[in-house]
Design a protein around this motif. Structure first.
Motif, mmCIF file in Angstrom:
data_model
loop_
_atom_site.group_PDB
_atom_site.id
_atom_site.type_symbol
_atom_site.label_atom_id
_atom_site.label_comp_id
_atom_site.label_asym_id
_atom_site.label_seq_id
_atom_site.Cartn_x
_atom_site.Cartn_y
_atom_site.Cartn_z
ATOM 1 N N ILE A 35 0.864 -1.176 0.000
ATOM 2 C CA ILE A 35 0.000 0.000 0.000
ATOM 3 C C ILE A 35 0.902 1.227 0.000
ATOM 4 C CG2 ILE A 35 -1.815 1.261 1.216
ATOM 5 C CD1 ILE A 35 -2.496 -1.395 2.629
ATOM 6 N N PRO A 36 0.904 2.025 -1.046
ATOM 7 C CA PRO A 36 1.803 3.179 -1.099
ATOM 8 C C PRO A 36 1.511 4.164 0.024
ATOM 9 C CG PRO A 36 0.168 3.288 -2.861
ATOM 10 C CD PRO A 36 0.042 1.936 -2.244
ATOM 11 N N GLY A 37 2.560 4.596 0.680
ATOM 12 C CA GLY A 37 2.410 5.487 1.829
ATOM 13 C C GLY A 37 2.630 4.782 3.136
ATOM 14 N N VAL A 38 2.596 3.445 3.127
ATOM 15 C CA VAL A 38 2.794 2.697 4.376
ATOM 16 C C VAL A 38 4.252 2.754 4.813
ATOM 17 C CG1 VAL A 38 2.812 0.383 5.396
ATOM 18 C CG2 VAL A 38 0.808 1.180 4.124
ATOM 19 N N SER A 39 5.191 2.531 3.907
ATOM 20 C CA SER A 39 6.628 2.508 4.140
ATOM 21 C C SER A 39 7.117 1.104 4.466
ATOM 22 C CB SER A 39 7.068 3.470 5.255
ATOM 23 O OG SER A 39 8.432 3.267 5.584
ATOM 24 N N ARG A 40 7.951 0.594 3.573
ATOM 25 C CA ARG A 40 8.547 -0.722 3.785
ATOM 26 C C ARG A 40 9.414 -0.725 5.033
ATOM 27 N NH1 ARG A 40 12.970 -2.656 3.965
ATOM 28 N NH2 ARG A 40 13.875 -0.643 3.438
ATOM 29 N N SER A 41 10.276 0.279 5.160
ATOM 30 C CA SER A 41 11.147 0.334 6.336
ATOM 31 C C SER A 41 10.336 0.561 7.607
ATOM 32 C CB SER A 41 12.201 1.431 6.171
ATOM 33 O OG SER A 41 11.604 2.702 6.048
ATOM 34 N N GLY A 42 9.312 1.413 7.519
ATOM 35 C CA GLY A 42 8.477 1.673 8.687
ATOM 36 C C GLY A 42 7.779 0.428 9.188
ATOM 37 N N ALA A 43 7.200 -0.358 8.261
ATOM 38 C CA ALA A 43 6.491 -1.581 8.652
ATOM 39 C C ALA A 43 7.443 -2.585 9.284
ATOM 40 C CB ALA A 43 5.811 -2.195 7.428
ATOM 41 N N SER A 44 8.627 -2.755 8.702
ATOM 42 C CA SER A 44 9.572 -3.731 9.247
ATOM 43 C C SER A 44 10.161 -3.259 10.577
ATOM 44 C CB SER A 44 10.688 -4.020 8.234
ATOM 45 O OG SER A 44 11.371 -2.847 7.861
ATOM 46 N N ILE A 45 10.411 -1.963 10.721
ATOM 47 C CA ILE A 45 10.943 -1.434 11.986
ATOM 48 C C ILE A 45 9.924 -1.583 13.109
ATOM 49 C CG2 ILE A 45 11.561 0.711 13.180
ATOM 50 C CD1 ILE A 45 12.975 1.575 10.575
ATOM 51 N N ASP A 105 15.548 -3.689 19.830
ATOM 52 C CA ASP A 105 15.759 -2.279 20.141
ATOM 53 C C ASP A 105 15.717 -1.474 18.837
ATOM 54 O OD1 ASP A 105 18.292 -2.365 18.877
ATOM 55 O OD2 ASP A 105 19.336 -2.791 20.735
ATOM 56 N N LYS A 106 15.696 -0.161 18.959
ATOM 57 C CA LYS A 106 15.504 0.702 17.786
ATOM 58 C C LYS A 106 16.646 0.559 16.785
ATOM 59 C CE LYS A 106 12.824 4.006 20.493
ATOM 60 N NZ LYS A 106 12.815 5.313 21.193
ATOM 61 N N HIS A 107 17.860 0.473 17.275
ATOM 62 C CA HIS A 107 19.021 0.387 16.385
ATOM 63 C C HIS A 107 18.987 -0.893 15.571
ATOM 64 C CE1 HIS A 107 23.215 -0.325 15.177
ATOM 65 N NE2 HIS A 107 23.375 0.981 15.244
ATOM 66 N N ALA A 108 18.771 -2.030 16.243
ATOM 67 C CA ALA A 108 18.737 -3.317 15.541
ATOM 68 C C ALA A 108 17.553 -3.396 14.584
ATOM 69 C CB ALA A 108 18.683 -4.470 16.544
ATOM 70 N N ALA A 109 16.406 -2.820 14.980
ATOM 71 C CA ALA A 109 15.222 -2.837 14.114
ATOM 72 C C ALA A 109 15.498 -2.062 12.826
ATOM 73 C CB ALA A 109 14.031 -2.225 14.851
ATOM 74 N N ALA A 110 16.098 -0.878 12.969
ATOM 75 C CA ALA A 110 16.419 -0.082 11.784
ATOM 76 C C ALA A 110 17.462 -0.791 10.925
ATOM 77 C CB ALA A 110 16.926 1.296 12.205
ATOM 78 N N GLU A 111 18.457 -1.380 11.576
ATOM 79 C CA GLU A 111 19.522 -2.050 10.825
ATOM 80 C C GLU A 111 18.986 -3.239 10.037
ATOM 81 O OE1 GLU A 111 24.023 -2.123 12.005
ATOM 82 O OE2 GLU A 111 23.017 -3.804 12.987
ATOM 83 N N PHE A 112 18.078 -4.016 10.644
ATOM 84 C CA PHE A 112 17.541 -5.149 9.895
ATOM 85 C C PHE A 112 16.674 -4.687 8.732
ATOM 86 C CE2 PHE A 112 14.472 -8.548 8.971
ATOM 87 C CZ PHE A 112 15.380 -9.497 8.538
ATOM 88 N N SER A 113 15.991 -3.560 8.888
ATOM 89 C CA SER A 113 15.194 -3.042 7.764
ATOM 90 C C SER A 113 16.106 -2.697 6.588
ATOM 91 C CB SER A 113 14.379 -1.813 8.193
ATOM 92 O OG SER A 113 15.166 -0.636 8.236
ATOM 93 N N PHE A 114 17.343 -2.260 6.883
ATOM 94 C CA PHE A 114 18.310 -2.002 5.818
ATOM 95 C C PHE A 114 18.682 -3.302 5.103
ATOM 96 C CE2 PHE A 114 20.176 1.608 8.637
ATOM 97 C CZ PHE A 114 19.064 2.386 8.391
#
Length: 267
Positions: free
Chosen positions: A160-170, A179-188
């Motif tokens: 769904i455009p606007g949802v954000s792939r990185s946002g959903a995975s984080i 934690d926030k750092h690991a969540a962001a890193e895995f989204s990468f």
């Protein structure tokens, strides 16, 4: 040609800035095309997918040492092999969804959908950011396999455009104990197979439309998104570790609200 090059630079900047932030790069690119007449037409629809590879290359460069170690060790090191399996498990739901309904996804590419998704996603980010989650997963390469699968399923909401792939995975990673750092890193990391797959599919599907001029325009967007993404990724990790996601949540809400106002006014 010059106006196309300028459009490519602007869209490349938007892609590089937004691809790894939880704000939806696809949503921002669609709104830029709609409200500022940047690159309208079938080629430009493909362009916004193809330049994502530039942003993905930024991740490969930044994490080259770790990725190379994992690539060499996955045949001999159980931990490296388990991470590769986990990454593939997280990637699998996107493959299944793409094969099942990929042909129908363009019907969702509507600015109204984007704006509402931005606002709802922003509210969810604000909610998650204020939860007392007590994270117990601090290394993106050591999540449980069930957690990798759950994150992959959550990532599929980004169709769904606007949802954000990185946002959903984080958000999913944080709700499951990261934690926030690991969540962001895995989204990468998860972006690498996901976006490479999207690039290959779109390039193959539209290969007949690609001319020499088109390849030049794509190269400009690719390079710009690559350079900008390198700066953004390094800054983003440091920022969210200390300050969380509220800035990006409000960014989503403000952009989505302004978009709805503009649409209501007939733009």
């Amino acid at each position: 040609m010059m106006s196309d090059a300028i459009n490519a630079v602007i869209l490349g900047v938007i892609e590089g800035v937004t691809e790894f932030l939880p704000v939806s790069s696809t949503g921002h690119l669609l709104l830029a095309e709609r409200f500022f007449n940047l690159g309208e037409g079938s080629f430009w629809n493909s362009f916004t997918v193809l330049i994502q590879l530039g942003a993905i290359l930024a991740i490969v460069v930044i994490y080259f040492g770790k990725l190379w170690r994992v690539a060499l060790g996955m045949f001999t090191n159980p931990e490296d092999r388990r991470f590769v399996i986990g990454l593939l498990v997280a990637f699998l739901p996107a493959v299944v969804i793409g094969l099942l309904i990929g042909g129908y996804l363009k019907t969702l590419f509507n600015p109204w959908v984007v704006c509402f998704s931005l606002i709802v996603g922003g509210a969810i980010l604000l909610w998650v950011d204020q939860l007392d989650l007590n994270p117990h997963q601090h290394d993106a390469t050591k999540f449980p396999l069930s957690m990798y699968l759950s994150i992959g399923i959550a990532q599929c909401l980004a169709i769904i455009p606007g949802v954000s792939r990185s946002g959903a995975s984080i958000v999913a990673a944080m709700l499951f104990g990261s934690d926030k750092h690991a969540a962001a890193e895995f989204s990468f990391f998860l972006a690498i197979p996901t976006m490479v797959g999207a690039f290959a599919y779109d390039f193959y599907k539209n290969r007949a439309e690609m001319t020499t001029d088109h390849l030049g325009i794509i190269a400009i967007g690719f390079v710009v998104s690559f350079v900008v993404a390198i700066v953004v990724v390094k800054t983003f990790l440091a920022y969210v570790t200390r300050h969380g996601f509220s800035l990006f949540a409000w960014w989503r809400v403000i952009v989505g609200t302004l978009g709805l106002i503009a649409l209501a006014m007939g733009r």
